[in-house]
Design a protein around this motif. Structure first.
Motif, PDB file in Angstrom:
ATOM      1  N   PHE A   1      41.586  41.788  22.642  1.00 32.40           N
ATOM      2  CA  PHE A   1      41.170  43.149  22.323  1.00 32.40           C
ATOM      3  C   PHE A   1      41.538  44.078  23.470  1.00 32.40           C
ATOM      4  O   PHE A   1      41.814  43.647  24.590  1.00 32.40           O
ATOM      5  CB  PHE A   1      39.667  43.239  22.002  1.00 32.40           C
ATOM      6  CG  PHE A   1      38.747  42.923  23.161  1.00 32.40           C
ATOM      7  CD1 PHE A   1      38.343  43.916  24.044  1.00 32.40           C
ATOM      8  CD2 PHE A   1      38.272  41.636  23.362  1.00 32.40           C
ATOM      9  CE1 PHE A   1      37.490  43.628  25.106  1.00 32.40           C
ATOM     10  CE2 PHE A   1      37.426  41.340  24.412  1.00 32.40           C
ATOM     11  CZ  PHE A   1      37.032  42.350  25.295  1.00 32.40           C
ATOM     12  N   GLY A   2      41.568  45.373  23.170  1.00 30.62           N
ATOM     13  CA  GLY A   2      41.943  46.379  24.154  1.00 30.62           C
ATOM     14  C   GLY A   2      41.731  47.771  23.596  1.00 30.62           C
ATOM     15  O   GLY A   2      40.980  47.973  22.638  1.00 30.62           O
ATOM     16  N   GLU A   3      42.451  48.744  24.180  1.00 33.72           N
ATOM     17  CA  GLU A   3      42.188  50.133  23.812  1.00 33.72           C
ATOM     18  C   GLU A   3      42.617  50.463  22.382  1.00 33.72           C
ATOM     19  O   GLU A   3      42.106  51.425  21.791  1.00 33.72           O
ATOM     20  CB  GLU A   3      42.893  51.076  24.788  1.00 33.72           C
ATOM     21  CG  GLU A   3      44.408  51.025  24.728  1.00 33.72           C
ATOM     22  CD  GLU A   3      45.054  52.000  25.699  1.00 33.72           C
ATOM     23  OE1 GLU A   3      44.401  52.366  26.686  1.00 33.72           O
ATOM     24  OE2 GLU A   3      46.209  52.396  25.460  1.00 33.72           O
TER      25      GLU A   3
ATOM     26  N   PHE B   1      31.591  42.186  28.400  1.00 32.61           N
ATOM     27  CA  PHE B   1      31.503  43.143  29.502  1.00 32.61           C
ATOM     28  C   PHE B   1      32.870  43.688  29.907  1.00 32.61           C
ATOM     29  O   PHE B   1      32.975  44.718  30.584  1.00 32.61           O
ATOM     30  CB  PHE B   1      30.819  42.507  30.722  1.00 32.61           C
ATOM     31  CG  PHE B   1      31.676  41.500  31.458  1.00 32.61           C
ATOM     32  CD1 PHE B   1      32.523  41.886  32.483  1.00 32.61           C
ATOM     33  CD2 PHE B   1      31.627  40.151  31.122  1.00 32.61           C
ATOM     34  CE1 PHE B   1      33.315  40.962  33.165  1.00 32.61           C
ATOM     35  CE2 PHE B   1      32.411  39.219  31.791  1.00 32.61           C
ATOM     36  CZ  PHE B   1      33.256  39.625  32.823  1.00 32.61           C
ATOM     37  N   ARG B   2      33.926  43.007  29.474  1.00 33.25           N
ATOM     38  CA  ARG B   2      35.278  43.415  29.855  1.00 33.25           C
ATOM     39  C   ARG B   2      35.817  44.454  28.861  1.00 33.25           C
ATOM     40  O   ARG B   2      35.698  44.280  27.648  1.00 33.25           O
ATOM     41  CB  ARG B   2      36.208  42.202  29.899  1.00 33.25           C
ATOM     42  CG  ARG B   2      35.773  41.137  30.881  1.00 33.25           C
ATOM     43  CD  ARG B   2      36.504  39.832  30.678  1.00 33.25           C
ATOM     44  NE  ARG B   2      36.231  39.231  29.374  1.00 33.25           N
ATOM     45  CZ  ARG B   2      36.768  38.086  28.947  1.00 33.25           C
ATOM     46  NH1 ARG B   2      37.603  37.430  29.744  1.00 33.25           N
ATOM     47  NH2 ARG B   2      36.480  37.624  27.753  1.00 33.25           N
ATOM     48  N   PRO B   3      36.431  45.530  29.359  1.00 34.12           N
ATOM     49  CA  PRO B   3      36.950  46.557  28.446  1.00 34.12           C
ATOM     50  C   PRO B   3      38.198  46.133  27.684  1.00 34.12           C
ATOM     51  O   PRO B   3      38.525  46.717  26.647  1.00 34.12           O
ATOM     52  CB  PRO B   3      37.243  47.745  29.362  1.00 34.12           C
ATOM     53  CG  PRO B   3      37.416  47.156  30.722  1.00 34.12           C
ATOM     54  CD  PRO B   3      36.528  45.947  30.769  1.00 34.12           C
TER      55      PRO B   3
ATOM     56  N   VAL C   1      41.017  42.471  27.027  1.00 29.58           N
ATOM     57  CA  VAL C   1      41.387  41.080  27.306  1.00 29.58           C
ATOM     58  C   VAL C   1      42.729  40.823  26.635  1.00 29.58           C
ATOM     59  O   VAL C   1      42.817  40.731  25.412  1.00 29.58           O
ATOM     60  CB  VAL C   1      40.329  40.088  26.775  1.00 29.58           C
ATOM     61  CG1 VAL C   1      40.819  38.657  26.974  1.00 29.58           C
ATOM     62  CG2 VAL C   1      38.996  40.299  27.468  1.00 29.58           C
ATOM     63  N   HIS C   2      43.776  40.747  27.419  1.00 35.35           N
ATOM     64  CA  HIS C   2      45.102  40.450  26.870  1.00 35.35           C
ATOM     65  C   HIS C   2      46.070  40.085  27.987  1.00 35.35           C
ATOM     66  O   HIS C   2      45.935  40.518  29.127  1.00 35.35           O
ATOM     67  CB  HIS C   2      45.654  41.623  26.054  1.00 35.35           C
ATOM     68  CG  HIS C   2      45.555  42.973  26.717  1.00 35.35           C
ATOM     69  ND1 HIS C   2      46.293  43.329  27.828  1.00 35.35           N
ATOM     70  CD2 HIS C   2      44.810  44.054  26.400  1.00 35.35           C
ATOM     71  CE1 HIS C   2      45.999  44.581  28.164  1.00 35.35           C
ATOM     72  NE2 HIS C   2      45.103  45.042  27.320  1.00 35.35           N
ATOM     73  N   ASP C   3      47.053  39.257  27.627  1.00 33.15           N
ATOM     74  CA  ASP C   3      48.170  38.946  28.528  1.00 33.15           C
ATOM     75  C   ASP C   3      49.272  39.995  28.422  1.00 33.15           C
ATOM     76  O   ASP C   3      50.037  40.189  29.363  1.00 33.15           O
ATOM     77  CB  ASP C   3      48.771  37.577  28.192  1.00 33.15           C
ATOM     78  CG  ASP C   3      47.896  36.426  28.653  1.00 33.15           C
ATOM     79  OD1 ASP C   3      47.080  36.620  29.569  1.00 33.15           O
ATOM     80  OD2 ASP C   3      48.024  35.321  28.090  1.00 33.15           O
ATOM     81  N   SER C   4      49.394  40.601  27.258  1.00 28.80           N
ATOM     82  CA  SER C   4      50.376  41.668  27.014  1.00 28.80           C
ATOM     83  C   SER C   4      49.690  42.703  26.132  1.00 28.80           C
ATOM     84  O   SER C   4      48.845  42.369  25.301  1.00 28.80           O
ATOM     85  CB  SER C   4      51.626  41.137  26.303  1.00 28.80           C
ATOM     86  OG  SER C   4      52.231  40.079  27.023  1.00 28.80           O
ATOM     87  N   GLU C   5      50.067  43.978  26.297  1.00 25.74           N
ATOM     88  CA  GLU C   5      49.428  45.013  25.483  1.00 25.74           C
ATOM     89  C   GLU C   5      50.394  45.750  24.573  1.00 25.74           C
ATOM     90  O   GLU C   5      49.962  46.555  23.735  1.00 25.74           O
ATOM     91  CB  GLU C   5      48.706  46.021  26.366  1.00 25.74           C
ATOM     92  CG  GLU C   5      49.598  46.784  27.332  1.00 25.74           C
ATOM     93  CD  GLU C   5      48.769  47.625  28.296  1.00 25.74           C
ATOM     94  OE1 GLU C   5      48.182  48.627  27.835  1.00 25.74           O
ATOM     95  OE2 GLU C   5      48.709  47.272  29.491  1.00 25.74           O
TER      96      GLU C   5
END
Length: 501
Positions: free
Chosen positions: A249-251, A260-262, A264-268
């Motif tokens: 997940f991400g923006e 708690f983390r905004p 989580v990814h290796d690539s976006e």
């Protein structure tokens, strides 16, 4: 392969690669034979805890004390039941590297395995070490382990995305085929060399192949790949230069995560440079269903998976170090690249332990039994800026319900408000009165309230718009900013699927 003495002219990297190519062609002309090499009985049931307690002895590394590169090997067993053959080429002579148990320490739970390896014929894989960050310590820089997977890492980075030698029928209904490297030849480099050559033989039920990897290590880590592929059977989808990564997940996510983390990814994001010179940025998603899209092109200039955000504060993960994960770029340099497309596969995942992102090139013509193809390309490891001269880029993508807070008659939940922020390039240092415009289109649905504004920090510009989807049809969105009517940014490309809500 029998050793050849140097006084018989011996092998060179070039002649050996020709020989491996001939081996691959010969294999493709006969029925596929699964790997025959099996582990001794005492190593066939290694557990996870036992395997992680087996350590290669660094003092036994190949080429140790004789140059800047060293090689350490992985023990066979656990997830790697078929040992892979290893050889060296030195002074014109090819010599096999035998498996020896005294190359390893068997600590803790693995102690019962010591002495059980008699009869093993190879290794699970290997890793190359090089003084990447400091002259005093030789860091891992490249790892080959499992099927045709390998990983690269640059200075200051931590392992993240993977590369593969080949992808076959990825996300196809009939299931994916995983080719595997069966044998390697390591060409000994000079004492002060920053470049090393690795040759490999690949095989699978449908395809065999010969590979040459020329790894250059230093401030920039890159690998020049030269490969010849031979079709043993018809291939439904041949994925060239596949990159595999993880996006949890991400923006760009639209579903809440109790974390708690905004992000989580290796690539976006997937970045593409088309043959026509257009830079495209496509944010990655963790979808509800498998999504497969193709960005059609001819003679592509490059593509890659990118981890753009490099600040710890963007991730807040002190264990995974997602802010240090590498990005990787594929630059075609010759061979049978032509008409086709960069295919992106996004697979649902419930956590961060699964690789759920794959990107690769697919030729528009089928790869049929009896055919051969040749590809050359360069793999470049970087932080956030790929090779070339990209224009102003996307720095933020967000979307949400398109309602105005407090409105008496809000629109349906299906209406989406998007904000896409751009910065850098020609946008840098522009005044608030600059003639910045928006080019925006969609494959379905309607667009409204399209605006562009300068960001408060004065370093970038925001495009925002409303999307009203057309029932359940996906909307393929493309957006770029212009200055005086001329495009000055990369193209933001995103597909909205209404069933994601």
């Amino acid at each position: 392969m029998p050793a050849t003495a140097a006084d018989d002219d011996g092998w060179t990297a070039e002649s050996l690669f020709e020989h491996v190519t001939a081996l691959a062609a010969e294999r493709a002309g006969s029925a596929y034979e699964p790997p025959a090499a099996r582990l001794p009985e005492g190593l066939q049931d290694i557990t996870y805890d036992q395997y992680r307690s087996i350590r290669f002895r660094p003092e036994r590394a190949l080429w140790r004390g004789h140059g800047r590169f060293e090689v350490q090997f992985f023990h066979p067993g656990f997830l790697f039941p078929h040992p892979v053959g290893m050889n060296t080429l030195e002074a014109g002579i090819v010599s096999p590297i035998p498996f020896e148990q005294d190359l390893f320490r068997y600590d803790a739970e693995a102690a019962v395995l010591e002495g059980e390896g008699d009869g093993a014929t190879g290794f699970a894989g290997f890793r190359l070490h090089y003084p990447l960050n400091t002259p005093e310590y030789k860091d891992e820089v490249m790892v080959f382990l499992g099927a045709s997977y390998f990983r690269l890492v640059g200075p200051g980075q931590a392992y993240g995305l993977s590369t593969r030698g080949l992808a076959i029928d990825t996300a196809a209904p009939e299931g994916e085929e995983f080719p595997a490297f069966r044998e390697f030849w390591l060409v000994r480099p000079g004492p002060q060399a920053d470049r090393v050559t690795i040759l490999a033989l690949l095989d699978s039920p449908s395809v065999s192949g010969a590979y040459r990897f020329d790894l250059t290590a230093g401030e920039e880590v890159r690998v020049d790949v030269d490969k010849h592929l031979f079709a043993r059977a018809d291939v439904g989808k041949l994925g060239i230069a596949p990159l595999t990564s993880m996006y949890f997940f991400g923006e760009s996510s639209v579903r809440d995560r109790d974390d708690f983390r905004p992000r989580v990814h290796d690539s976006e994001g997937l970045q593409v440079l088309t043959g026509a010179g257009e830079w495209i940025w496509r944010p990655l998603v963790n979808p509800r269903a498998v999504r497969v899209v193709s960005l059609r092109d001819r003679d592509p200039a490059g593509f890659g998976l990118v981890q753009r955000n490099r600040e710890f504060a963007q991730y807040l993960d002190m264990e995974a170090d997602y802010h240090r994960r590498p990005s990787q770029w594929v630059t075609p340099t010759g061979g049978d690249w032509g008409a086709g497309g960069v295919e992106l596969v996004e697979i649902p995942t419930a956590d961060e332990t699964n690789d759920n992102i794959v990107a690769y090139w697919v030729d528009e013509s089928a790869f049929s039994a009896g055919e051969r193809r040749h590809y050359r390309y360069r793999l470049t490891v970087f932080d956030d800026m790929p090779p070339g001269d990209p224009p102003a880029r996307v720095v933020r993508t967000r979307s949400g319900w398109g309602a105005v807070p407090g409105a008496a008659d809000p629109p349906p939940r299906s209406v989406r408000r998007y904000i896409v922020d751009f910065a850098g390039g020609a946008l840098k240092d522009l005044g608030p009165d600059a003639a910045i415009g928006v080019r925006l289109d969609t494959s379905s649905g309607s667009l409204d309230d399209v605006r562009v504004r300068r960001l408060p920090d004065g370093e970038g510009w925001r495009a925002t718009f409303l999307l009203d989807p057309e029932e359940e049809r996906a909307a393929d969105l493309r957006l770029m900013l212009t200055l005086d009517g001329v495009p000055v940014t990369e193209t933001w490309n995103h597909v909205w699927y209404p069933d994601e809500l």
